[in-house]
Structures are given as C-alpha cells and as structure tokens.
Design an enzyme around this catalytic site. Structure first.
Site, PDB file in Angstrom:
ATOM      1  N   HIS A 216     -65.001  -0.241-114.036  1.00 46.44           N
ATOM      2  CA  HIS A 216     -64.102   0.721-113.368  1.00 46.44           C
ATOM      3  C   HIS A 216     -62.657   0.250-113.496  1.00 46.44           C
ATOM      4  O   HIS A 216     -62.391  -0.844-113.977  1.00 46.44           O
ATOM      5  CB  HIS A 216     -64.509   0.949-111.914  1.00 46.44           C
TER       6      HIS A 216
ATOM      7  N   HIS B   6     -60.094  -0.709-111.553  1.00 45.98           N
ATOM      8  CA  HIS B   6     -59.284  -1.608-110.726  1.00 45.98           C
ATOM      9  C   HIS B   6     -58.763  -2.802-111.535  1.00 45.98           C
ATOM     10  O   HIS B   6     -59.447  -3.331-112.399  1.00 45.98           O
ATOM     11  CB  HIS B   6     -60.085  -2.097-109.508  1.00 45.98           C
TER      12      HIS B   6
ATOM     13  N   ASP C 267     -58.307  -5.924-110.988  1.00 46.92           N
ATOM     14  CA  ASP C 267     -59.034  -7.197-111.043  1.00 46.92           C
ATOM     15  C   ASP C 267     -60.238  -7.125-112.002  1.00 46.92           C
ATOM     16  O   ASP C 267     -60.943  -8.112-112.194  1.00 46.92           O
ATOM     17  CB  ASP C 267     -59.466  -7.663-109.637  1.00 46.92           C
ATOM     18  N   HIS C 268     -60.439  -5.959-112.619  1.00 49.18           N
ATOM     19  CA  HIS C 268     -61.513  -5.798-113.606  1.00 49.18           C
ATOM     20  C   HIS C 268     -60.987  -5.523-115.017  1.00 49.18           C
ATOM     21  O   HIS C 268     -61.714  -5.681-115.987  1.00 49.18           O
ATOM     22  CB  HIS C 268     -62.473  -4.667-113.177  1.00 49.18           C
TER      23      HIS C 268
ATOM     24  N   HIS D 127     -67.276   3.731-105.154  1.00 46.65           N
ATOM     25  CA  HIS D 127     -66.167   2.771-105.007  1.00 46.65           C
ATOM     26  C   HIS D 127     -64.938   3.378-105.691  1.00 46.65           C
ATOM     27  O   HIS D 127     -63.850   3.451-105.117  1.00 46.65           O
ATOM     28  CB  HIS D 127     -66.584   1.453-105.642  1.00 46.65           C
TER      29      HIS D 127
ATOM     30  N   ASP E 189     -68.331  -3.309-108.782  1.00 48.78           N
ATOM     31  CA  ASP E 189     -68.114  -3.310-107.329  1.00 48.78           C
ATOM     32  C   ASP E 189     -68.942  -2.231-106.632  1.00 48.78           C
ATOM     33  O   ASP E 189     -68.539  -1.714-105.591  1.00 48.78           O
ATOM     34  CB  ASP E 189     -66.630  -3.069-107.010  1.00 48.78           C
TER      35      ASP E 189
ATOM     36  N   HIS F 142     -68.123  -9.779-107.508  1.00 47.59           N
ATOM     37  CA  HIS F 142     -67.460 -10.604-106.489  1.00 47.59           C
ATOM     38  C   HIS F 142     -68.437 -11.507-105.740  1.00 47.59           C
ATOM     39  O   HIS F 142     -69.576 -11.116-105.494  1.00 47.59           O
ATOM     40  CB  HIS F 142     -66.741  -9.723-105.453  1.00 47.59           C
TER      41      HIS F 142
HETATM   42 FE    FE Z   1     -63.161  -5.738-107.728  1.00 47.56          FE
HETATM   43 ZN    ZN Z   2     -62.968  -2.555-107.525  1.00 47.48          ZN
END
Ligand code: FE
Ligand code: ZN
Length: 259
Positions: free
Chosen positions: A55, A57, A59-60, A111, A133, A171
């Site tokens: 996805h 975001h 941090d990905h 999410h 996530d 995570h």
């Molecule tokens: Fe994340």
């Molecule tokens: Zn995320």
C-alpha cells in the site's frame, strides 16, 4: 531452499527479504527505506531482483525509487494505487512468477483503499502471506481510508487461508496488540501462552513474526468477533448488547483506537 528474513527499518517496521541463498536473488516487500536493504544486500553479496508493495504509506514505499534506480528491478503493486514507481500493476486473483515463486494477489482494503496482500501457496516449505498493515499479530491495521465493514471483509479473506500459512506483517506491534487482546479476551488461555512466548522472543531481541493463520484465529480478537468472549467484552465496553459480528468488529476497532 528459500529463506525469508526481516530487515528492520525505522522503529518497528520489517522489510521482508525473500532470499534464494543458492543464487543470491532477493525480493523485498515494502521497502520503506533503501539504506537497510542496501546494507543487507551488500553484506551477503545478494542481488535484488524484485520489489512487492502492499500500500501507499511512506514507511512502505520510501525506498522504492532509490532501489529501482540502483537495481532496475520490477515493482509490483495494486493497479488502482497512486504509487508512481510501480512497473507491474496487479489486482485480485492475479498471479505472477518471480524468482521461481508463484505469487497470488488478494485485495484487502481497509487500512488504505489501495491495500493488497501477496500469498505464495506452493513453492515454499509452508504457505506464506505478506499482508502489510492489514493483519498484525494480535491486531489489525487502523482504518485510515476504508470503513470497518471493508476491513472486516478483508480480514475474513485472510482468516480463511490455510491454517499453516506463515503471516509476514510489516510491523512489530505484537506485544502492544496483545495487551489490548487481553482486555478484549481476559480468559483466553491460548492468548496467555502466546503472550508469554512473544515476551521471551522480544527479551531475546528476536521478532515475534512470522505468526500463522492458526495462531491468529486463536488469539487475535479482530478475527474472533463471532465468539462469545469478544462479543460480551465489546458489549460491556459500549454498554449495549451486540450480536452482529460486523458491528462487534466496528466497535472493537473503535475501542482499540482509544485504548
Ligand atoms: Fe506501516
Ligand atoms: Zn500503513
């Protein structure tokens, strides 16, 4: 023989590296940061051959551009995602082969609306799920874009995967999820045993992941909204008797948001 190794990133992310030690080929999932991936590859003299993304975001996806510039590898992601670094756009039911592994795509919005998951069913020792996530051990992702209903349906898909499926989430949230799970399922003995084993793994400096679908069905309250234990604790929490599984899920998710 493949090995699947977590590359730690930021404070609690894992970038999963699917490695073929014989050839040195590696696929990474959700590289939010390029640096730890580069260090991992250099250290082992491995080479990157592909990137999978769940996805949008940061941090990905934050490391994709730089890894792509450096290694020129294909980047797989959801066809309707706005991620601009994708080279291979996939959707529910698609399969593709990479490094001798056959990946299947599941759409799991909730999410985010562009969230997908990848499974490998045949080519590893045990089936594997890369779920970003959406599903965490003992918990699930926050609802940033989808509704509780959307997320419920997505988790139902994951819950129905084979029990032995290894769950590779992005995570290390397990212990804090389990603290909430305890509140939602105070008398669940499987949960107590699982928490003890996760606590020892963390004190030894090890990841609690991968989990399995079998474990999650037993200890993850978000997959147990059909059980008396979760129904009654959520009902108690909101002082209203709930029977509908989807409503229980919605209120459980809200409860967790403020826990
Ligand atoms: Fe994340
Ligand atoms: Zn995320």
């Amino acid at each position: 023989m493949y090995s699947i190794i977590p590359i730690p990133a930021f404070t609690d992310n894992y970038i999963w590296a699917i490695c073929n030690p014989e050839t040195g080929a590696v696929i990474v999932v959700d590289p939010g940061d390029a640096k730890p991936v580069e260090a991992f590859l250099q250290q082992r003299r491995y080479s990157l051959i592909g990137i999978l993304v769940t996805h949008h975001h940061m941090d990905h996806i934050g490391g994709i551009q730089s890894l792509k510039d450096h290694y020129g590898v294909p980047v797989y992601g959801f066809e309707k995602s706005k991620i601009d670094t994708l080279t291979h756009k996939v959707k529910e039911g698609d399969t593709f082969s990479l490094m001798g592994l056959e990946f299947s795509v599941l759409e799991v919005p909730g999410h985010t609306l562009d969230h997908i998951a990848y499974t490998v069913n045949e080519d590893l020792d045990k089936p594997a799920l890369f779920c970003g996530d959406t599903l965490f051990s003992g918990g699930c992702g926050r609802l940033f874009e989808g509704t509780a209903d959307t997320m419920f349906s997505s988790l139902a898909k994951l819950k129905s995967l084979p029990a032995e499926t290894q769950v590779y989430c992005t995570h290390e949230y397990t212990l804090s999820n389990l603290a909430f799970a305890r509140a939602a399922m105070p008398e669940n003995n499987d949960l107590t045993r699982y928490r003890d084993s996760c606590e020892s793994m963390r004190s030894a400096g090890n990841p609690t992941l991968p989990s399995t679908i079998e474990i999650e069905r037993k200890i993850n309250p978000f997959l147990r909204c059909d059980t008396g234990e979760v129904k009654s604790s959520v009902s108690q929490q909101i002082a209203k008797t709930l029977t509908d599984e989807r409503q229980v899920f919605a209120d459980l998710r809200k409860w967790k948001d403020s826990f």
